[in-house]
Design an enzyme around this catalytic site. Structure first.
Site, short mmCIF file in Angstrom:
data_model
loop_
_atom_site.label_atom_id
_atom_site.label_comp_id
_atom_site.label_asym_id
_atom_site.label_seq_id
_atom_site.Cartn_x
_atom_site.Cartn_y
_atom_site.Cartn_z
CG ASP A 1 -0.26 -0.22 2.52
OD1 ASP A 1 0.99 -0.33 2.54
OD2 ASP A 1 -0.96 -0.29 3.55
CE LYS B 1 0.31 5.52 15.73
NZ LYS B 1 -1.09 5.15 15.79
P1 GTP Z 1 -5.57 -1.53 7.58
O1 GTP Z 1 -6.47 -2.63 8.08
O2 GTP Z 1 -6.36 -0.42 6.98
O3 GTP Z 1 -4.53 -1.07 8.56
O4 GTP Z 1 -4.79 -2.13 6.34
P2 GTP Z 1 -3.72 -3.33 6.20
O5 GTP Z 1 -3.75 -4.31 7.29
O6 GTP Z 1 -3.91 -3.83 4.82
O7 GTP Z 1 -2.38 -2.48 6.18
P3 GTP Z 1 -1.17 -2.36 7.16
O8 GTP Z 1 -0.71 -0.96 6.97
O9 GTP Z 1 -1.46 -2.81 8.53
O10 GTP Z 1 -0.16 -3.38 6.49
C1 GTP Z 1 0.95 -2.98 5.73
C2 GTP Z 1 1.10 -3.93 4.56
O11 GTP Z 1 1.30 -5.25 5.01
C3 GTP Z 1 -0.13 -3.95 3.65
O12 GTP Z 1 0.32 -3.97 2.33
C4 GTP Z 1 -0.83 -5.24 4.01
O13 GTP Z 1 -1.45 -5.82 2.87
C5 GTP Z 1 0.31 -6.12 4.47
N1 GTP Z 1 -0.09 -7.04 5.54
C6 GTP Z 1 -0.52 -6.70 6.78
N2 GTP Z 1 -0.77 -7.81 7.49
C7 GTP Z 1 -0.48 -8.86 6.69
C8 GTP Z 1 -0.54 -10.29 6.86
O14 GTP Z 1 -0.93 -10.82 7.90
N3 GTP Z 1 -0.15 -11.06 5.80
C9 GTP Z 1 0.29 -10.52 4.63
N4 GTP Z 1 0.63 -11.34 3.64
N5 GTP Z 1 0.33 -9.18 4.43
C10 GTP Z 1 -0.04 -8.37 5.46
#
Ligand code: GTP
Length: 375
Positions: free
Chosen positions: A129, A180
């Site tokens: 993202d 933070k």
């Molecule tokens: P929010 O629920 O809005 O916080 O989104 P998110 O969980 O998709 O994003 P976050 O910023 O927490 O994660 C950063 C990146 O890591 C994103 O591209 C997610 O797709 C990825 N990510 C987070 N958790 C996992 C996981 O458990 N497995 C995998 N494969 N990717 C993850």
């Protein structure tokens, strides 16, 4: 494709060439972007005419990456449907799906057996993202030059209070990963793009959820490993919120950040060929107008994203908003900073501002204007 990296201090190139692996973390649920992510994973949301992930793949390909492993979990099947074996994008794509989400660190560890890199060679890892204009090859070169365990892209933000921050010393060595704080000690934050020495990935525990930010990196520091900050204040956006998503889309359309995947030249608007836009409508500010969208007479669409099949009726104003697939915005309605879910209908003259979200399929009745003389 193979790339040559600087491996000696002082900037000399060692002329060694090797293919580069990358892992993209795409398994998150994207909760901050709901309702758009209820049916579609965040990296597959359309941004400036293509799924967001296509911009990341194009950038990786341009930097010399030829093998990408997608670490999937949430709605995993949709990735392969669109991207296939990756040939269209100039990379060899592999998919690994977690039965249960393993967190960022667990997801990286879970794909280790798919990597081609030797133990001391680099592997790029990026969050699915992040839209970044930074120089990935320079980050790789710094990693090689410093023989780091991990080299992290860091960006400087104006206000770091809502981020964990990453202080570094004068040589770029990471000193800590701080939570933070109302009084952050530095404005440098983790930009979500790492270069790992491959053998470091093998040290992440298997079979359980691990956070790379909260667990892996602090543990490496505790073990006196060299973690290096690659600081470059290029264009950078975490597209994870509706406001950031719209801004990033407009920036791509206007060419504020370049992407080889943009389907057309940069400009004030990107209108897909089958859209039907009235000559008396105004579309600007980097707006994206998807396939089969209809924009009626005197409607204004400024700095917004209007997805396939949506309808913007006459005199409606859509500003800094996302209108979902097949949604309808009624005549005279005003959206400002709103997200309209797939197939929903905003009736005439409604005003939705400041982060309003309409769930898919919801119908908001028209607002009737009654003047006192009518009563
Ligand atoms: P929010 O629920 O809005 O916080 O989104 P998110 O969980 O998709 O994003 P976050 O910023 O927490 O994660 C950063 C990146 O890591 C994103 O591209 C997610 O797709 C990825 N990510 C987070 N958790 C996992 C996981 O458990 N497995 C995998 N494969 N990717 C993850």
């Amino acid at each position: 494709m193979a790339i040559a990296l600087t491996a000696e201090p002082g900037g000399a190139t060692d002329h060694e060439e090797f293919p580069i692996d990358a892992i993209i973390l795409v398994g998150g649920r994207g909760t901050r972007l709901r309702p758009l992510t209820l049916g579609v994973p965040k990296p597959l949301l359309p941004m400036a005419g293509v799924p967001f992930l296509a911009h990341q793949l194009a950038r990786l390909h341009a930097a010399g990456v030829d093998h990408v492993v997608l670490a999937t979990s949430y709605r995993a099947e949709q990735f392969c449907d669109y991207f296939g074996d990756g040939a269209r994008f100039g990379v060899q794509l592999e998919y690994v799906t977690e039965a249960e989400p393993l967190g960022t660190g667990g997801a990286i560890r879970n794909v280790a057996d798919r990597l081609h890199a030797k133990p001391d060679e680099p592997v790029i890892v990026i969050n699915g993202d992040i839209l970044s204009g930074h120089d990935l090859r320079a980050q790789l070169a710094l990693h090689a030059e410093r023989s780091a365990a991990v080299t992290l892209h860091l960006v400087e933000v104006d206000d770091a209070r809502s981020f964990g921050c990453v202080p570094i010393d004068r040589d770029g060595r990471v000193l800590a990963f701080l939570e933070k704080s109302p009084q952050p000690v530095t404005n440098l934050i983790n930009a979500g793009c790492y270069v790992f020495r491959r053998e470091v990935i093998e040290r992440i525990p298997t079979g359980r959820a691990v956070s790379v930010e909260c667990e892996t990196f602090p543990e490496l520091l505790g073990a006196d490993e060299l973690l290096v900050g690659y600081v470059e204040n290029a264009y950078w956006s975490d597209i994870g919120t509706p406001a950031a998503f719209v801004r990033a889309s407009c920036d791509l359309v206007r060419g504020v950040v370049a992407s080889p995947a943009l389907p057309g030249p940069p400009g004030e608007a990107l209108v897909m060929p089958s859209a039907d836009v009235s000559d008396a409508a105004a579309i600007a500010g980097g707006s994206f107008i998807g396939e089969r969208v209809r924009v009626a007479v005197n409607a204004i669409v400024m700095g917004s994203v209007v997805l396939d099949g949506a309808v913007i009726e006459s005199d409606a104003v859509v500003r800094a908003s996302i209108v979902g697939v097949g949604a309808r915005v009624g005549a005279g309605a005003v959206l400002d900073g709103a997200v309209i879910g797939e197939g929903s209908h905003v009736g005439e003259r409604n005003e939705l501002v400041g982060g309003a979200r309409v769930w898919p399929g919801v119908v908001l009745p028209p607002v009737s204007i009654r003047f006192s003389s009518d009563e």
